[in-house]
Design an enzyme around this catalytic site. Sequence first.
Site, short mmCIF file in Angstrom:
data_model
loop_
_atom_site.label_atom_id
_atom_site.label_comp_id
_atom_site.label_asym_id
_atom_site.label_seq_id
_atom_site.Cartn_x
_atom_site.Cartn_y
_atom_site.Cartn_z
N ASN A 1 0.32 -0.76 -0.36
CA ASN A 1 0.11 0.33 0.04
C ASN A 1 0.67 0.83 0.10
OD1 ASN A 1 -2.51 -1.67 -0.34
ND2 ASN A 1 -2.91 -0.87 1.77
N ILE A 2 0.80 2.24 -0.35
CA ILE A 2 0.58 3.65 -0.59
C ILE A 2 1.67 4.07 0.80
CG2 ILE A 2 -1.02 5.64 -0.33
CD1 ILE A 2 0.66 6.89 -2.60
N LYS A 3 0.75 3.85 1.43
CA LYS A 3 1.34 4.83 3.29
C LYS A 3 2.08 3.51 3.61
CE LYS A 3 -1.82 1.22 5.18
NZ LYS A 3 -3.16 1.35 6.54
N GLY A 4 2.66 2.60 2.93
CA GLY A 4 3.75 2.49 3.33
C GLY A 4 4.01 1.89 4.80
N GLU B 1 8.18 4.95 5.04
CA GLU B 1 8.58 4.55 3.43
C GLU B 1 7.40 4.58 3.22
OE1 GLU B 1 11.55 1.87 2.84
OE2 GLU B 1 13.23 2.03 4.36
#
Length: 270
Positions: free
Chosen positions: A140-143, A147
């Site tokens: 997921n973009i939230k990482g 990161e």
Amino acid sequence: MVSTGSTTGDGSTTGGGSIVRPYGDTTGDGMVQMSFTLPVPHSKVAEGGALQLAQKMGLDAAMVVHAKPMGPDFTFFVVYGRVTHLVELDKIQVVERDFPLLAPKEANLAIRSLLGRKLTVVGACIGTDAHTVGIDAILNIKGFAGEKGLEYYREIKVVNLGAQVSVPELVARAQEERADAVLVSQVVTQRDAHLLNTREMSAAFREAYPSASRPVLVVGGPRFDEGSTADLGVDRIFVRGTTPADVASYLVHRLTQRRQGQAPTHQEAS
């Protein structure tokens, strides 16, 4: 905690060596703490059983420092005591990172140069495993840990199938997406479910693909042994603390090896 140093005749440690002893109160005292559950109701007898077990495990002058009933038939214990065992650091074998750690921009440039298209990654939790925190942290973009996840990478296409995906479903979707890599997270470990599921998954991919076109197979979870890649039939194992950059950098490294016709490194094949 550990104290570094070599041992003297009385079992104490001196600085500068490769032998260490645990310590809790004073350096080199050998004190350790462990926890476990016994399938008996909480009582004085149960606490005596915890001490007996600790003594059989080599804890000298063991003490029960915490005991808590876990329902009517179980008791959880924390035991504290001294061990005489030493840790020989120069005999420890670990899997070190053997590829450069790339920033997202560097990984994107490498993928574009290597493939001339986006790198497709299919991820899932397989079997009955419904714990998606690990796979989501990577994809997921939230990482994770500050990161961004692989969805943030411009040159990576992420297909996150979520939880409780069967192995046939995973193989079929990987084929449909023409996946370059398959990421599998396994948190449930009862009766070695993570190992059984991983072996089933790797066998299915080897049956479904010619060896030259099989996706890179990566598994991760807190209870895997990084040195078990060959036994489990995967290309890489990641354990706790892994970040999206670790995974992205490895995929670039492994696909570069494949494009150049190189065999995996020793630790990837071991």
